[in-house]
Design a protein around this motif. Structure first.
Motif, PDB file in Angstrom:
ATOM      1  N   UNK A 178       0.973  -1.239   0.057  1.00 22.25           N
ATOM      2  CA  UNK A 178      -0.052   0.012  -0.018  1.00 22.25           C
ATOM      3  C   UNK A 178       0.912   1.076  -0.067  1.00 22.25           C
ATOM      4  N   UNK A 179       2.001   1.155   0.841  1.00 16.52           N
ATOM      5  CA  UNK A 179       2.728   2.551   0.865  1.00 16.52           C
ATOM      6  C   UNK A 179       3.470   2.639  -0.441  1.00 16.52           C
ATOM      7  N   UNK A 180       3.487   1.721  -1.244  1.00 12.69           N
ATOM      8  CA  UNK A 180       4.263   1.892  -2.812  1.00 12.69           C
ATOM      9  C   UNK A 180       3.376   2.106  -3.721  1.00 12.69           C
ATOM     10  N   UNK A 181       2.009   1.825  -3.593  1.00 19.69           N
ATOM     11  CA  UNK A 181       0.990   2.103  -4.530  1.00 19.69           C
ATOM     12  C   UNK A 181       0.495   3.527  -4.602  1.00 19.69           C
ATOM     13  N   UNK A 202      -2.892   5.494  -3.176  1.00 12.88           N
ATOM     14  CA  UNK A 202      -2.770   6.631  -2.350  1.00 12.88           C
ATOM     15  C   UNK A 202      -3.450   7.744  -2.679  1.00 12.88           C
ATOM     16  N   UNK A 203      -3.376   8.061  -3.940  1.00 11.70           N
ATOM     17  CA  UNK A 203      -4.075   8.848  -4.760  1.00 11.70           C
ATOM     18  C   UNK A 203      -5.691   9.093  -4.890  1.00 11.70           C
ATOM     19  N   UNK A 204      -6.238   7.835  -4.653  1.00 16.47           N
ATOM     20  CA  UNK A 204      -7.458   7.566  -4.719  1.00 16.47           C
ATOM     21  C   UNK A 204      -8.172   7.957  -3.116  1.00 16.47           C
ATOM     22  N   UNK A 205      -7.307   7.789  -2.328  1.00 20.32           N
ATOM     23  CA  UNK A 205      -7.771   8.196  -0.851  1.00 20.32           C
ATOM     24  C   UNK A 205      -8.168   9.645  -0.611  1.00 20.32           C
TER      25      UNK A 205
END
Length: 204
Positions: free
Chosen positions: A22-25, A29-32
């Motif tokens: 998750x930390x590298x995706x 992260x942009x969809x959060x």
């Protein structure tokens, strides 16, 4: 991603893989996005954590020395109570397998405390008790993975690690030499490990 989520449900060892993924995706992260703001504390919020039995309750602690239990999906407070600390609350977490009835906290006053919440209890009826006392600010709590429902660790600026077993209400601690001056509901102590910082001596 779906395979990692499935493995996390089946094998606890997949948790680290999920966090790394998750930390590298970047797209994930942009969809959060911000869902809502929870307003209730009157000081800086230093700790938030989910309950371990469903994830429906969010626990927060603050400089106002209060603990709040939130229904995060509805954005409402379930319960607010005085932690019993005399300074900023640094961490608060619910103990697993307690049906939401046990919350442990640590704070800038060096105390490690236990709050017991019987079902349907009102905020003024929440009882907290002192489990241990660090010689400096107590920053972090960690579950004992061998018995996460009953045992946990705390660490503080005094360089000491304390281990607590809620079945016997005993805190045990490491010591860098000499006897302990910390107090708890049971005075029995034994040394577990040494976790004390030091600096290398420099020659002339």
């Amino acid at each position: 991603m779906l395979n990692i989520l499935r493995d996390r449900e089946l094998y606890s060892c997949a948790e680290g893989r999920l966090r790394k993924c998750l930390s590298m995706d970047v797209q994930f992260l942009q969809r959060m996005e911000l869902q809502r703001k929870l307003r209730g504390h009157s000081g800086c919020v230093n700790t938030v954590s989910f309950d371990t039995e469903g994830g429906n309750v969010l626990i927060s602690g603050s400089d106002d020395q209060n603990i709040i239990l939130w229904d995060w999906q509805a954005g409402t407070k379930r319960l607010t109570f005085d932690s019993g600390h005399h300074n900023n609350v640094f961490q608060a977490r619910m103990m697993p397998h307690s049906s939401g009835g046990r919350i442990v906290t640590c704070a800038a006053d060096g105390q490690v405390r236990l709050a017991e919440l019987p079902q349907g209890v009102a905020s003024e009826s929440v009882q907290t008790s002192l489990l241990g006392q660090h010689g400096g600010r107590a920053h972090k709590l960690a579950l004992d993975l061998l018995n996460p429902g009953n045992c946990f660790y705390s660490c503080g600026e005094d360089g000491q690690v304390m281990h607590f077993d809620l079945r016997c209400c005993t805190g045990t601690q490491s010591s860098g030499g000499g006897s302990s001056s910390s107090s708890s509901r049971n005075s029995g102590r034994r040394k577990l490990l040494i976790c004390r910082g030091y600096s290398h001596a420099r020659g002339p």
